[in-house]
Motif scaffolding. Structure first.
Motif, PDB file in Angstrom:
ATOM      1  N   ILE A  41     -13.330  38.391  56.237  1.00 53.32           N
ATOM      2  CA  ILE A  41     -12.204  38.030  56.784  1.00 53.32           C
ATOM      3  C   ILE A  41     -12.128  39.054  58.045  1.00 53.32           C
ATOM      4  CG2 ILE A  41      -9.726  38.450  57.003  1.00 53.32           C
ATOM      5  CD1 ILE A  41      -9.614  37.340  54.106  1.00 53.32           C
ATOM      6  N   LYS A  42     -12.401  40.257  57.946  1.00 47.83           N
ATOM      7  CA  LYS A  42     -12.554  41.164  58.991  1.00 47.83           C
ATOM      8  C   LYS A  42     -13.616  40.874  60.147  1.00 47.83           C
ATOM      9  CE  LYS A  42     -13.620  45.903  60.018  1.00 47.83           C
ATOM     10  NZ  LYS A  42     -13.865  47.459  59.755  1.00 47.83           N
ATOM     11  N   ASN A  43     -14.663  40.157  59.496  1.00 51.34           N
ATOM     12  CA  ASN A  43     -15.671  39.752  60.734  1.00 51.34           C
ATOM     13  C   ASN A  43     -15.230  38.598  61.313  1.00 51.34           C
ATOM     14  OD1 ASN A  43     -17.724  41.844  59.955  1.00 51.34           O
ATOM     15  ND2 ASN A  43     -18.695  40.672  58.261  1.00 51.34           N
ATOM     16  N   LYS A  44     -14.738  37.477  60.686  1.00 49.42           N
ATOM     17  CA  LYS A  44     -14.232  36.530  61.324  1.00 49.42           C
ATOM     18  C   LYS A  44     -13.018  36.710  62.375  1.00 49.42           C
ATOM     19  CE  LYS A  44     -15.480  32.335  61.091  1.00 49.42           C
ATOM     20  NZ  LYS A  44     -16.498  31.729  61.835  1.00 49.42           N
ATOM     21  N   ALA A  45     -12.238  37.704  61.658  1.00 46.94           N
ATOM     22  CA  ALA A  45     -11.189  38.208  62.754  1.00 46.94           C
ATOM     23  C   ALA A  45     -11.518  38.744  64.108  1.00 46.94           C
ATOM     24  CB  ALA A  45     -10.180  39.229  61.961  1.00 46.94           C
ATOM     25  N   ASN A  46     -12.766  39.505  64.003  1.00 48.26           N
ATOM     26  CA  ASN A  46     -13.392  40.091  65.151  1.00 48.26           C
ATOM     27  C   ASN A  46     -14.025  39.065  66.007  1.00 48.26           C
ATOM     28  OD1 ASN A  46     -12.715  42.792  64.731  1.00 48.26           O
ATOM     29  ND2 ASN A  46     -14.513  43.322  63.307  1.00 48.26           N
ATOM     30  N   ASP A  47     -14.478  37.994  65.190  1.00 46.16           N
ATOM     31  CA  ASP A  47     -15.119  37.041  66.075  1.00 46.16           C
ATOM     32  C   ASP A  47     -14.164  35.986  66.754  1.00 46.16           C
ATOM     33  OD1 ASP A  47     -17.812  37.640  65.138  1.00 46.16           O
ATOM     34  OD2 ASP A  47     -17.820  35.880  63.435  1.00 46.16           O
ATOM     35  N   LEU A  48     -12.882  35.886  66.078  1.00 49.58           N
ATOM     36  CA  LEU A  48     -11.800  35.226  66.624  1.00 49.58           C
ATOM     37  C   LEU A  48     -11.092  35.898  67.916  1.00 49.58           C
ATOM     38  CD1 LEU A  48     -10.137  33.443  63.684  1.00 49.58           C
ATOM     39  CD2 LEU A  48     -11.417  32.292  65.639  1.00 49.58           C
ATOM     40  N   LYS A  49     -11.217  37.136  67.891  1.00 43.11           N
ATOM     41  CA  LYS A  49     -10.785  38.178  68.613  1.00 43.11           C
ATOM     42  C   LYS A  49     -11.715  38.162  70.052  1.00 43.11           C
ATOM     43  CE  LYS A  49     -11.348  42.492  68.653  1.00 43.11           C
ATOM     44  NZ  LYS A  49     -11.531  44.047  68.591  1.00 43.11           N
ATOM     45  N   ASP A  50     -12.901  38.293  69.766  1.00 42.78           N
ATOM     46  CA  ASP A  50     -13.731  38.107  71.058  1.00 42.78           C
ATOM     47  C   ASP A  50     -13.743  36.754  71.477  1.00 42.78           C
ATOM     48  OD1 ASP A  50     -14.722  40.417  70.317  1.00 42.78           O
ATOM     49  OD2 ASP A  50     -16.651  39.988  69.199  1.00 42.78           O
ATOM     50  N   GLN A  51     -13.637  35.579  70.867  1.00 49.40           N
ATOM     51  CA  GLN A  51     -13.490  34.433  71.371  1.00 49.40           C
ATOM     52  C   GLN A  51     -12.181  34.279  72.195  1.00 49.40           C
ATOM     53  OE1 GLN A  51     -13.572  31.365  68.131  1.00 49.40           O
ATOM     54  NE2 GLN A  51     -15.761  31.903  67.913  1.00 49.40           N
ATOM     55  N   ALA A  52     -11.190  34.842  71.541  1.00 44.50           N
ATOM     56  CA  ALA A  52      -9.826  34.821  72.317  1.00 44.50           C
ATOM     57  C   ALA A  52     -10.026  35.424  73.697  1.00 44.50           C
ATOM     58  CB  ALA A  52      -8.610  35.383  71.607  1.00 44.50           C
ATOM     59  N   LYS A  53     -10.749  36.696  73.823  1.00 47.26           N
ATOM     60  CA  LYS A  53     -10.960  37.424  74.923  1.00 47.26           C
ATOM     61  C   LYS A  53     -11.812  36.446  76.064  1.00 47.26           C
ATOM     62  CE  LYS A  53     -10.834  42.284  73.553  1.00 47.26           C
ATOM     63  NZ  LYS A  53     -11.671  43.231  73.190  1.00 47.26           N
ATOM     64  N   ASP A  54     -12.785  35.696  75.394  1.00 44.24           N
ATOM     65  CA  ASP A  54     -13.731  35.015  76.415  1.00 44.24           C
ATOM     66  C   ASP A  54     -12.858  33.923  76.944  1.00 44.24           C
ATOM     67  OD1 ASP A  54     -15.873  36.789  75.781  1.00 44.24           O
ATOM     68  OD2 ASP A  54     -16.704  35.152  74.125  1.00 44.24           O
ATOM     69  N   LYS A  55     -11.894  33.184  76.119  1.00 42.76           N
ATOM     70  CA  LYS A  55     -10.981  32.096  76.694  1.00 42.76           C
ATOM     71  C   LYS A  55     -10.174  32.655  77.513  1.00 42.76           C
ATOM     72  CE  LYS A  55     -12.854  28.595  74.620  1.00 42.76           C
ATOM     73  NZ  LYS A  55     -13.461  27.444  75.513  1.00 42.76           N
ATOM     74  N   TYR A  56      -9.674  33.603  77.231  1.00 43.97           N
ATOM     75  CA  TYR A  56      -8.778  34.346  78.257  1.00 43.97           C
ATOM     76  C   TYR A  56      -9.310  34.912  79.518  1.00 43.97           C
ATOM     77  CZ  TYR A  56      -5.495  37.507  80.425  1.00 43.97           C
ATOM     78  OH  TYR A  56      -4.565  38.108  81.459  1.00 43.97           O
ATOM     79  N   GLY A  57     -10.622  35.177  79.408  1.00 45.99           N
ATOM     80  CA  GLY A  57     -11.232  35.528  80.880  1.00 45.99           C
ATOM     81  C   GLY A  57     -11.475  34.175  81.469  1.00 45.99           C
ATOM     82  N   GLU A  58     -11.703  33.157  80.800  1.00 46.71           N
ATOM     83  CA  GLU A  58     -12.141  31.887  81.601  1.00 46.71           C
ATOM     84  C   GLU A  58     -11.008  31.188  81.983  1.00 46.71           C
ATOM     85  OE1 GLU A  58     -13.801  29.150  78.747  1.00 46.71           O
ATOM     86  OE2 GLU A  58     -15.461  30.534  78.082  1.00 46.71           O
ATOM     87  N   VAL A  59      -9.875  31.163  81.522  1.00 51.11           N
ATOM     88  CA  VAL A  59      -8.510  30.769  81.777  1.00 51.11           C
ATOM     89  C   VAL A  59      -8.175  31.651  83.073  1.00 51.11           C
ATOM     90  CG1 VAL A  59      -6.072  30.286  81.279  1.00 51.11           C
ATOM     91  CG2 VAL A  59      -7.839  29.693  79.662  1.00 51.11           C
ATOM     92  N   SER A  60      -8.184  32.833  82.864  1.00 54.60           N
ATOM     93  CA  SER A  60      -7.777  33.967  83.954  1.00 54.60           C
ATOM     94  C   SER A  60      -8.724  33.412  85.339  1.00 54.60           C
ATOM     95  CB  SER A  60      -8.094  35.244  83.598  1.00 54.60           C
ATOM     96  OG  SER A  60      -7.751  36.066  84.635  1.00 54.60           O
ATOM     97  N   GLU A  61      -9.845  33.192  85.369  1.00 55.28           N
ATOM     98  CA  GLU A  61     -10.815  32.870  86.423  1.00 55.28           C
ATOM     99  C   GLU A  61     -10.385  31.683  87.099  1.00 55.28           C
ATOM    100  OE1 GLU A  61     -13.078  34.593  88.213  1.00 55.28           O
ATOM    101  OE2 GLU A  61     -12.104  36.278  87.075  1.00 55.28           O
ATOM    102  N   LYS A  62     -10.158  30.759  86.092  1.00 54.11           N
ATOM    103  CA  LYS A  62      -9.478  29.289  86.696  1.00 54.11           C
ATOM    104  C   LYS A  62      -8.423  29.588  87.316  1.00 54.11           C
ATOM    105  CE  LYS A  62     -11.882  26.540  83.262  1.00 54.11           C
ATOM    106  NZ  LYS A  62     -11.750  25.643  82.353  1.00 54.11           N
ATOM    107  N   MET A  63      -7.312  30.187  86.952  1.00 58.83           N
ATOM    108  CA  MET A  63      -6.090  30.468  87.524  1.00 58.83           C
ATOM    109  C   MET A  63      -6.249  31.045  88.781  1.00 58.83           C
ATOM    110  SD  MET A  63      -4.111  29.053  85.579  1.00 58.83           S
ATOM    111  CE  MET A  63      -2.361  29.437  85.983  1.00 58.83           C
ATOM    112  N   LYS A  64      -7.166  32.242  88.888  1.00 60.72           N
ATOM    113  CA  LYS A  64      -7.309  32.868  90.091  1.00 60.72           C
ATOM    114  C   LYS A  64      -8.056  31.891  91.056  1.00 60.72           C
ATOM    115  CE  LYS A  64      -8.127  37.501  88.187  1.00 60.72           C
ATOM    116  NZ  LYS A  64      -9.011  38.555  87.819  1.00 60.72           N
ATOM    117  N   ASP A  65      -8.734  31.155  90.717  1.00 58.10           N
ATOM    118  CA  ASP A  65      -9.567  30.172  91.740  1.00 58.10           C
ATOM    119  C   ASP A  65      -8.486  29.184  92.092  1.00 58.10           C
ATOM    120  OD1 ASP A  65     -12.060  31.517  91.088  1.00 58.10           O
ATOM    121  OD2 ASP A  65     -12.618  29.836  89.824  1.00 58.10           O
ATOM    122  N   GLN A  66      -7.736  28.823  91.397  1.00 57.83           N
ATOM    123  CA  GLN A  66      -6.591  27.729  91.595  1.00 57.83           C
ATOM    124  C   GLN A  66      -5.844  28.478  92.759  1.00 57.83           C
ATOM    125  OE1 GLN A  66      -4.794  26.152  88.180  1.00 57.83           O
ATOM    126  NE2 GLN A  66      -6.329  24.653  87.813  1.00 57.83           N
TER     127      GLN A  66
END
Length: 116
Positions: A41-66
């Motif tokens: 559970i701890k490992n999966k939570a860390n993986d999900l946290k990393d995925q959320a950070k990545d997605k946030y970065g992607e969405v943030s970049e798209k918003m900056k570009d727009q």
């Protein structure tokens, strides 16, 4: 645009929360030791946290570009409108000055004719 960004963030948060809940429930019902389950559970939570950070970065970049695209488009449009207005003003100003000069000559000619 703001509404679309909020919808995207909401959908992203919902998907991540659903995935996390599914993973946790799956692990809790799996026939393993508690210590091993907690570790997974701890490992999966860390993986999900990393995925959320990545997605946030992607969405943030798209918003900056727009924002950048919209900002530059707005500036170009504003400059175009300003030039059009200035050109129109200059054109009509010259016409008015010319017509006023012609009218002044006509009035002067009429006054000279009346004086004779």
């Amino acid at each position: 645009m703001s509404r679309k960004g909020n919808n995207t963030a909401g959908i992203l948060a919902g998907l991540l929360a659903g995935a996390a809940a599914g993973v946790i429930l799956g692990m809790l019902y799996a026939p393993e030791e508690g210590k091993e389950t907690r570790k997974k559970i701890k490992n999966k939570a860390n993986d999900l946290k990393d995925q959320a950070k990545d997605k946030y970065g992607e969405v943030s970049e798209k918003m900056k570009d727009q924002y950048s695209n919209i900002s530059s488009t707005f500036k170009e449009t504003a400059n175009s409108v300003a030039h059009t207005v200035k050109d129109g003003y200059d054109k009509y100003k010259d016409q008015i000055v010319s017509k006023t000069a012609d009218l002044a000559k006509d009035v002067e000619a009429e006054l000279n004719d009346l004086k004779k």
